[in-house]
Design a protein around this motif. Sequence first.
Motif, PDB file in Angstrom:
ATOM      1  N   LYS A 220      -3.320 -96.559  -1.444  1.00  0.00           N
ATOM      2  CA  LYS A 220      -3.268 -95.088  -1.464  1.00  0.00           C
ATOM      3  C   LYS A 220      -4.584 -94.400  -1.774  1.00  0.00           C
ATOM      4  CE  LYS A 220       1.528 -94.755  -2.689  1.00  0.00           C
ATOM      5  NZ  LYS A 220       1.894 -94.735  -1.297  1.00  0.00           N
ATOM      6  N   ILE A 221      -4.966 -93.341  -1.246  1.00  0.00           N
ATOM      7  CA  ILE A 221      -6.104 -92.901  -1.477  1.00  0.00           C
ATOM      8  C   ILE A 221      -6.030 -91.230  -1.306  1.00  0.00           C
ATOM      9  CG2 ILE A 221      -6.914 -92.815   0.926  1.00  0.00           C
ATOM     10  CD1 ILE A 221      -9.748 -93.732   0.067  1.00  0.00           C
ATOM     11  N   GLY A 222      -7.230 -90.624  -2.155  1.00  0.00           N
ATOM     12  CA  GLY A 222      -7.178 -89.200  -1.917  1.00  0.00           C
ATOM     13  C   GLY A 222      -8.435 -88.745  -2.774  1.00  0.00           C
ATOM     14  N   PRO A 223      -8.910 -87.334  -2.414  1.00  0.00           N
ATOM     15  CA  PRO A 223     -10.154 -87.011  -3.004  1.00  0.00           C
ATOM     16  C   PRO A 223      -9.805 -86.212  -4.346  1.00  0.00           C
ATOM     17  CG  PRO A 223      -9.137 -85.196  -1.565  1.00  0.00           C
ATOM     18  CD  PRO A 223      -8.193 -86.495  -1.529  1.00  0.00           C
ATOM     19  N   SER A 224     -10.582 -86.052  -5.382  1.00  0.00           N
ATOM     20  CA  SER A 224     -10.246 -85.569  -6.361  1.00  0.00           C
ATOM     21  C   SER A 224     -11.187 -84.110  -6.375  1.00  0.00           C
ATOM     22  CB  SER A 224     -11.002 -86.337  -7.709  1.00  0.00           C
ATOM     23  OG  SER A 224     -10.061 -87.308  -8.319  1.00  0.00           O
TER      24      SER A 224
END
Length: 479
Positions: A220-224
Motif C-alpha cells: 500500500k502506498i500514498g503521499p503524506s
Amino acid sequence: MLHEKHKPFPQDFLWGAASAAYQIEGAWNVDGKGKSNWDQFVRIPGKTFKGTTGDVAVDHYHRYKEDVALMAEMGMKTYRFSIAWTRIFPNGKGEVNQKGIDFYNQLIDELIKYNIEPIVTIYHWDLPQALQEEYGGWESRQIVEDFKNYSITLFQAFGDRVKYWVSLNEQNIFTRLGYQTALHPPGVKDDKLYYQVNHHASLANAAAIKAFRMYVPDGKIGPSFAYSPAYAATAKPEDVLAAENAEELTNHWWMDVYAWGEYPKATWNYLEREGIAPQIEEGDLALLKEGKPDFMGVNYYQTTTYEKNPLDGATLEANFNTTGKKGTMEDSGIPGLYKTVSNDNLERTNWDWNIDPQGLRIGLRRITNRYKLPVLISENGLGEYDQVEADGTIQDDYRIEYLHTHLVAIQDAITDGVAVIGYCVWSFTDLLSWLNGFQKRYGFVYVNQHEEGEHDLRRIKKKSFYWYKEVIESNGEKL
Ligand code: BG6
C-alpha cells in the motif's frame, strides 16, 4: 454528534511513531553517501537556528539498534522512517551505493525482528545536490524519471518486507518553503516556478505509485500531506469565502491531484489569470490519474483561520517563529484571496502552532467525505522545550495531554465513520528540527543533543514513553 460510546480502535491499528533521515541519521558523509540539498543549505550562515546541521543529528545511523530496541520496549506496531536518496544514489542516479542499501536492509530486518511494521517514506526533503546542480532538481521534468528510478530501486530492494510506503512527504511544505518563502533549499521566491515545481512533483509522485503496482502488488502506498484545515474567522460571507479560497489553494490543490488526478477549478482559473498556472504537457493528466494512492497520509499539527484580505493586504512576507519565543509568528496571506488571523479560541505552543484536536476530527471527516480514502495519520505531535529534572526524569505531561486529546479526536472520527489505519506520532526520539535546532523537541525518547554545550547523545525515556506504551498495550482503551 457527541458520542456516549466510542467505536474501538481497529484490532490491526498501526500504533507508531515517525522520523526522517536527515533529522536523525547523521553520518552525513559516511559509507559513500552523497551530498544532499540540506547538507549544502545548512552551511549557508543564518539559514538554521544557531547554525545547526544534520551532520550528526542524533546519530541514528550508528545507534539504530539501540533505538529499535527502545521501540520494541514501548510495544510499537509500526515505525515510519525515510530513506536518504543520497545513500542509495550519491549523485541522484546512476550507480547504486550498496552500503546505503545495506544500512536500510539492516534497519528493516531489525524492525521485523521485533514485529514492528516498517513504513518507508521515499522522499522526506533531502534531494541529491547533484540533481539540484544538474537541472534544478524539482524545477525540471527530468526529476520525474530520476525519482521513478530511485523509487523502483527501493521497491526492488525492500518491497519483499516493506508493505507500507509513503511517496512524497509534505509536497505542499517543501515546495512552499523552497520556492515561495525561501526558508528551505533552494531558497527561491518565484510564484510561477513554485506551481511548476509542484506539477513536476505531482507527476513524480504519480509515476512512482504507478510503478509500485508492478513491483509491490500486495503493498500500500500514498503521499503524506501536511493538512491544515481552514476555518473562517467569522460568519461574514467574505471571511467564509476567504476560508474556502484557502482550503482550495492550500489543500485541495494537492489532495485533489493525488486522489483524482485533477486540479481544482477556481484555483486553476485564478492562477491562469495571474499568469502563474503550471505548464502541462500531453499525457500529464493521464499520468496523474494513473497514480492513485491506497490511502491519504495526513500530517496534522494545526488548523489555520482565515479572513478576507484586500488587494493591498498581507503577503507571504511574514516572520515565521523559529526561535520558540511565543507571539513572534506574523500573519500572512495572498492579496485578494485570504489572510491568516490568530484564533483566540485556541492555545498555542511556544512556536506559535495552534493546538486544536477537534481540528483533526474535522479534517479527517473532510478527507473522508471528499476522497473516500482511508487515512494514515503519518505525523502528529508536540514540539516543546523539555527539561531533564534533577532525578534524571522528563515530566512531559503537556505532550501526554496533547497526544491524549488528539487520540480522543481520532476515536471520535473513527466513530463518525472515518477509516484510520494508523497513527504515527512525530517523533520517536528527539531529532533535529529543520529550522528550529535541537531545542524544539518532539520525541518519546529524549536525546542529549544541543546546539551548544555538552551533548553525549544518550537516550532517556520521557514520561510520555510509558504513557504511550500503555495506550498501545490496551489498543487505545486506556487513553
Ligand atoms: C513536518 C515535517 O512538517 O513537521 C517534519 O514532516 C517536521 O519533518 C515536523 O520536523 C515538525 O516541524 P518542525 O518545524 O517543528 O520541526
